[in-house]
Design an enzyme around this catalytic site. Structure first.
Site, PDB file in Angstrom:
ATOM      1  N   ASP A 179      -3.007   4.002   2.532  1.00 29.51           N
ATOM      2  CA  ASP A 179      -2.375   5.328   2.550  1.00 29.51           C
ATOM      3  C   ASP A 179      -2.493   5.937   3.950  1.00 29.51           C
ATOM      4  O   ASP A 179      -1.942   7.009   4.212  1.00 29.51           O
ATOM      5  CB  ASP A 179      -2.922   6.247   1.446  1.00 29.51           C
ATOM      6  CG  ASP A 179      -4.415   6.479   1.535  1.00 29.51           C
ATOM      7  OD1 ASP A 179      -5.064   5.901   2.436  1.00 29.51           O
ATOM      8  OD2 ASP A 179      -4.940   7.255   0.712  1.00 29.51           O
ATOM      9  N   SER A 180      -3.146   5.201   4.868  1.00 28.72           N
ATOM     10  CA  SER A 180      -3.109   5.592   6.288  1.00 28.72           C
ATOM     11  C   SER A 180      -1.666   5.550   6.795  1.00 28.72           C
ATOM     12  O   SER A 180      -1.386   6.057   7.885  1.00 28.72           O
ATOM     13  CB  SER A 180      -3.993   4.665   7.122  1.00 28.72           C
ATOM     14  OG  SER A 180      -3.664   3.310   6.879  1.00 28.72           O
ATOM     15  N   ASP A 218      -3.048   0.580  -1.526  1.00 22.19           N
ATOM     16  CA  ASP A 218      -3.828   1.786  -1.780  1.00 22.19           C
ATOM     17  C   ASP A 218      -3.201   2.604  -2.894  1.00 22.19           C
ATOM     18  O   ASP A 218      -1.968   2.764  -2.936  1.00 22.19           O
ATOM     19  CB  ASP A 218      -3.844   2.660  -0.516  1.00 22.19           C
ATOM     20  CG  ASP A 218      -5.219   2.733   0.122  1.00 22.19           C
ATOM     21  OD1 ASP A 218      -6.219   2.444  -0.562  1.00 22.19           O
ATOM     22  OD2 ASP A 218      -5.278   3.066   1.315  1.00 22.19           O
ATOM     23  N   LYS A 238      -6.490  -0.524  -4.326  1.00 24.35           N
ATOM     24  CA  LYS A 238      -7.735   0.052  -3.774  1.00 24.35           C
ATOM     25  C   LYS A 238      -7.828   1.520  -4.163  1.00 24.35           C
ATOM     26  O   LYS A 238      -6.827   2.246  -4.094  1.00 24.35           O
ATOM     27  CB  LYS A 238      -7.784  -0.102  -2.256  1.00 24.35           C
ATOM     28  CG  LYS A 238      -9.046   0.525  -1.641  1.00 24.35           C
ATOM     29  CD  LYS A 238      -9.274   0.097  -0.213  1.00 24.35           C
ATOM     30  CE  LYS A 238      -8.443   0.825   0.808  1.00 24.35           C
ATOM     31  NZ  LYS A 238      -8.594   2.289   0.804  1.00 24.35           N
ATOM     32  N   GLU A 274     -10.548   5.120  -3.911  1.00 26.77           N
ATOM     33  CA  GLU A 274     -11.663   5.707  -3.169  1.00 26.77           C
ATOM     34  C   GLU A 274     -12.652   6.382  -4.114  1.00 26.77           C
ATOM     35  O   GLU A 274     -12.260   7.018  -5.084  1.00 26.77           O
ATOM     36  CB  GLU A 274     -11.128   6.749  -2.171  1.00 26.77           C
ATOM     37  CG  GLU A 274     -10.228   6.139  -1.110  1.00 26.77           C
ATOM     38  CD  GLU A 274      -9.762   7.149  -0.064  1.00 26.77           C
ATOM     39  OE1 GLU A 274     -10.200   8.320  -0.095  1.00 26.77           O
ATOM     40  OE2 GLU A 274      -8.953   6.751   0.793  1.00 26.77           O
ATOM     41  N   GLU A 286     -16.616   2.685   4.891  1.00 26.83           N
ATOM     42  CA  GLU A 286     -16.004   3.313   6.074  1.00 26.83           C
ATOM     43  C   GLU A 286     -16.953   4.314   6.717  1.00 26.83           C
ATOM     44  O   GLU A 286     -17.458   5.236   6.055  1.00 26.83           O
ATOM     45  CB  GLU A 286     -14.688   4.011   5.660  1.00 26.83           C
ATOM     46  CG  GLU A 286     -13.996   4.659   6.853  1.00 26.83           C
ATOM     47  CD  GLU A 286     -12.523   4.985   6.620  1.00 26.83           C
ATOM     48  OE1 GLU A 286     -11.965   4.606   5.569  1.00 26.83           O
ATOM     49  OE2 GLU A 286     -11.935   5.631   7.506  1.00 26.83           O
TER      50      GLU A 286
HETATM   51  O1  KIV Z   1      -5.641   3.573   4.292  1.00 29.20           O
HETATM   52  C1  KIV Z   1      -6.270   2.810   5.002  1.00 29.20           C
HETATM   53  O2  KIV Z   1      -5.802   2.345   6.053  1.00 29.20           O
HETATM   54  C2  KIV Z   1      -7.616   2.431   4.597  1.00 29.20           C
HETATM   55  C3  KIV Z   1      -8.428   1.603   5.537  1.00 29.20           C
HETATM   56  C4  KIV Z   1      -8.935   2.454   6.641  1.00 29.20           C
HETATM   57  C5  KIV Z   1      -9.530   0.916   4.857  1.00 29.20           C
HETATM   58  O3  KIV Z   1      -8.047   2.810   3.554  1.00 29.20           O
END
Ligand code: KIV
Length: 265
Positions: A46-47, A85, A114, A116, A183
């Site tokens: 989600d970055s 994500d 993924k 969090e 992280e």
């Molecule tokens: O969204 C992302 O890029 C991440 C990584 C930093 C692990 O969660």
């Protein structure tokens, strides 16, 4: 190197002390480059919100946006494990919505999702997703979806927080996660977690002792002007691209491009 990477492969790599290489990607050409370079895990993070879509945080990213980028990345990969994500609010609110949203990402080509954190609703969501066959990667430490709760991007797990973070890592493993991203936490804590867990740890700003490393595409390649302590620039593409674009603009204005070489009769 050529065998398809699966969640099982990652567990075997931990046992064999082989380092896991992971990176984010958001489009087809980047995915194809990462795959042919032999990267083991590609994350549609989600970055994408910060790096590609121009948001200030990851919070505005929607499931549809991850699905869109995920489909492009899917087409670029042959070997790497593809993880997607789950954006803010798409999991951990209601179990059935979490499972359905994870299912949408799997149908768009993800091989794992993924999430969090390790609060009880997130653990419940992990158990339910794993229960219907969706592999889940956990993410602890400086989890960007909780940025406002942390009050900024700061190191997590220092001092008294360390014990809680270790317990969270054990909790996501017990819930069925196949790996955990750590992280921006102290390297010594990441080492302790790595030695305690059976599942692989994948660090970003978590020192040298994790089972693998993940970096954000734009940080690694210098695609944005910002630098971060946790990242190393292997190229400075921001400058390369800016230089190329300036040269293009200059040559068009000075009538140096296009030339006859680029023209048709
Ligand atoms: O969204 C992302 O890029 C991440 C990584 C930093 C692990 O969660």
């Amino acid at each position: 190197m050529s065998e398809k990477v699966t969640v099982r492969t990652l567990r075997q790599m931990k046992t064999r002390h082989e380092r896991i290489v992971a990176i984010t990607a958001y489009d087809y050409p980047s995915a194809a480059l990462a795959d042919s370079a032999g990267v083991d895990v590609v994350l549609v993070g989600d970055s994408v919100g910060n790096t590609v879509l121009g948001y200030d945080t990851t919070l505005p990213v929607r499931l549809e946006e991850i699905e869109h980028h995920l489909r492009a990345v899917r087409r670029g990969l042959k070997r790497a494990l593809l993880v997607a994500d789950m954006p803010f609010l798409t999991y951990g609110v209601s179990v059935s919505e979490s499972v359905q949203n994870a299912g949408r990402l799997m149908q768009a080509g993800a091989e794992a999702v993924k999430v969090e954190g390790a609060t009880e609703p997130v653990l419940e969501a992990i158990r339910a997703m794993v229960g219907i066959g969706i592999p889940v990667m956990a993410h602890l430490g400086l989890t960007p979806q909780s940025i406002h709760q942390f009050g900024g991007y700061r190191v997590q797990g220092r001092g008294e927080q360390a014990r809680a973070l270790l317990q969270s890592a054990q909790a996501v493993q017990s819930a069925g996660a196949f790996a955990v991203v750590l992280e921006v936490i102290p390297a010594s804590l990441a080492q302790q977690i790595t030695e305690t867990l059976e599942i692989p740890t994948i660090g970003i700003g978590a020192g040298v002792h994790c089972d693998g490393e993940i970096q954000v595409w734009h940080d690694l390649l210098g695609l944005n002007p910002q630098t971060f302590k946790h990242a190393k620039r292997y190229a400075n593409l921001h400058e390369v691209i800016q230089g190329a674009l300036r040269a293009y603009a200059r040559e068009v204005r000075e009538r140096k491009f296009p030339t006859e070489e680029h023209s048709f009769e």
